[in-house]
Scaffold this motif. Sequence first.
Motif, PDB file in Angstrom:
ATOM      1  N   SER A 148      82.194 -35.716 -33.875  1.00 55.23           N
ATOM      2  CA  SER A 148      83.163 -36.573 -33.166  1.00 55.23           C
ATOM      3  C   SER A 148      82.457 -37.418 -32.102  1.00 55.23           C
ATOM      4  CB  SER A 148      84.260 -35.700 -32.541  1.00 55.23           C
ATOM      5  OG  SER A 148      83.679 -34.785 -31.657  1.00 55.23           O
ATOM      6  N   LYS A 174      80.247 -30.637 -34.401  1.00 59.13           N
ATOM      7  CA  LYS A 174      79.305 -31.140 -33.385  1.00 59.13           C
ATOM      8  C   LYS A 174      80.045 -32.149 -32.505  1.00 59.13           C
ATOM      9  CE  LYS A 174      75.689 -33.507 -31.578  1.00 59.13           C
ATOM     10  NZ  LYS A 174      76.305 -33.894 -30.283  1.00 59.13           N
ATOM     11  N   THR A 177      77.842 -35.476 -26.874  1.00 59.72           N
ATOM     12  CA  THR A 177      77.361 -34.853 -25.630  1.00 59.72           C
ATOM     13  C   THR A 177      78.402 -35.055 -24.526  1.00 59.72           C
ATOM     14  OG1 THR A 177      75.044 -35.053 -26.219  1.00 59.72           O
ATOM     15  CG2 THR A 177      75.543 -34.966 -23.863  1.00 59.72           C
ATOM     16  N   GLY A 207      72.543 -35.372 -29.671  1.00 59.30           N
ATOM     17  CA  GLY A 207      72.437 -35.907 -31.028  1.00 59.30           C
ATOM     18  C   GLY A 207      71.036 -36.382 -31.383  1.00 59.30           C
ATOM     19  N   GLY A 227      81.967 -42.370 -35.138  1.00 62.53           N
ATOM     20  CA  GLY A 227      81.024 -42.789 -34.104  1.00 62.53           C
ATOM     21  C   GLY A 227      80.531 -44.196 -34.377  1.00 62.53           C
ATOM     22  N   SER A 228      79.335 -44.496 -33.903  1.00 67.33           N
ATOM     23  CA  SER A 228      78.836 -45.871 -33.973  1.00 67.33           C
ATOM     24  C   SER A 228      78.306 -46.213 -35.370  1.00 67.33           C
ATOM     25  CB  SER A 228      77.714 -46.057 -32.947  1.00 67.33           C
ATOM     26  OG  SER A 228      76.653 -45.188 -33.285  1.00 67.33           O
ATOM     27  N   LEU A 248      83.693 -45.864 -38.210  1.00 71.69           N
ATOM     28  CA  LEU A 248      82.667 -46.407 -37.312  1.00 71.69           C
ATOM     29  C   LEU A 248      83.247 -47.445 -36.356  1.00 71.69           C
ATOM     30  CD1 LEU A 248      79.903 -46.529 -40.080  1.00 71.69           C
ATOM     31  CD2 LEU A 248      80.497 -44.642 -38.558  1.00 71.69           C
ATOM     32  N   GLU A 374      80.160 -55.430 -30.470  1.00 74.03           N
ATOM     33  CA  GLU A 374      81.195 -54.540 -29.949  1.00 74.03           C
ATOM     34  C   GLU A 374      80.790 -54.103 -28.547  1.00 74.03           C
ATOM     35  OE1 GLU A 374      81.291 -50.480 -31.511  1.00 74.03           O
ATOM     36  OE2 GLU A 374      83.475 -50.534 -31.506  1.00 74.03           O
TER      37      GLU A 374
END
Length: 471
Positions: A148, A174, A177, A207, A227-228, A248, A374
């Motif tokens: 996530s 996971k 952070t 990560g 995520g990205s 993404l 972005e």
Amino acid sequence: MREFKALINNELIDNGQWLEIIDPTTLQPAGRVTALSAQDIDNAYKAARASQKAWEEVELLKRMEYVKSFRNEIEKNKNEIAQIMSEEIAKGLKESLGEVERTIEIIDYTLEEAKRIDPLAMTGEGMGAKNKIGIFSRVAKGVILAISPFNYPINLAVAKIAPALVMGNTVVFKPATAGSLTGAFLGQLALNAKLPKGIFNVVTGRGREIGDIITSNKEIDMISFTGSVGIGNQIRKQGSSTDLVLELGGKDPALVLDDKNLEKYADEIIGGAFGYSGQRCTAIKRVLVSDEIADKLSPLLKARVEKLTVGKPSENANITPVIDLKSADFIQGLIDDAKEKGATILTGDKREQNLMWPTLIDNVTVDMKVAWEEPFGPVLPIIRINSVEEMIKIANESNFGLQASVFCQDISTAISVAKQIETGTVNINSKSQRGPDCFPFLGIKDSGEGVQGIREALLSMTRYKGLVINY
Ligand code: NAP
Ligand code: G3H
């Protein structure tokens, strides 16, 4: 200072190594979580694999009861979760609580929907097959890795974990952070809920240090990643045969085609662009509008931006510090580039460390980075384009394809334009958004592959198993 441990095989792990989590508001430590080693991570996969078959054999209604206990633990602790989340990602306290409540609703709906994942039964007679009945049930894929992002630490985690578990998969989770305190707290809540050993494991660590170890374990049957684009593409390129769902980034355009309800359009655009300080994949990240309408729309947008409060998440300010200084530097770089190339700053462009004032930029042109990249921060560019065809062209030239908005009172025109826009979803007369969570949610091009959403997650985390009866 808060301290939460990773969870492997229903044991909280203290290996003596810690990862410090920074509060974006104070830039001081908010707490720490276990920094797992490669061996710990392998143990998590071993536990997930060892428990999977037995878990899948637990009948659906019983699996639902377990997930419901987990849900009840979340509900019992919702204020605490909101507080932790608000501290570690600087999301307003009320909005954080809203995220937890939305998560509980997702679990409830997931449990109801899981009962309706019925097998497909067919005879094959239309293909000339006689004396056959095929029953195609949905069965668990096996071990699911759920990763996530920082911006929805509980919602985008549980939207993966709940469907995975209820369909009989086991999970290695996971968290980002920034979001790991919330993520590891979920491990604690799973223990309280007495989930069977090994079915839910929380692996914490940075990560960039353990990402490859986490994504390359041979026990993984499916990765559900949000995520990205950068990390998503890295996972894609690993090229394993593991099933993938990737959600993404985005560069969602808002195309304003008429001036018939500009006050409402302005409300939607501002809500869409600046919610959680622009740190949403579905944030409106560019406005495409003609010169004539822009002259009327820009002052409405400016007035609304200037009303946004800037400050602390504990005070529920609209705009709170972005996740870290690196992100603030990146956002500032986009603003500076636009300024240097002749854009007009209507308001904002002020910064105190990682607290960035909401910034509205007019006269943005296609040679400016902010037209394409972005920002994941409180910045909204207005690009003036005089033909609808050109707007559609610019909308589609992006490498992203998450969502778009079309503002227009003539529904035929709105639908016709929406059909030409290359994104997973187009919203007519509203901001772009993932919810309601029962809708399929997807990005095309660099914005992802596969589909999220409650029913879609239940389907993607299962596969057909056919049983053909010949009589
Ligand atoms: P990110 O940097 O890509 O991180 C996402 C997750 O990947 C985190 O858990 C991160 O852990 C982990 N990770 C980092 N390196 C990895 C590696 N090598 N292998 C495996 N995992 C790794 O994204 P973010 O900054 O958290 O989130 C912001 C981005 O997510 C934006 O681009 C946004 O648009 C996108 N997003 C998309 C959606 C959607 O549904 N389309 C929803 C939310 C966010 P660490 O934090 O420990 O590095
Ligand atoms: O950040 C990405 C989320 O999937 C967006 O969800 O539209 O409900 O804010 P949202």
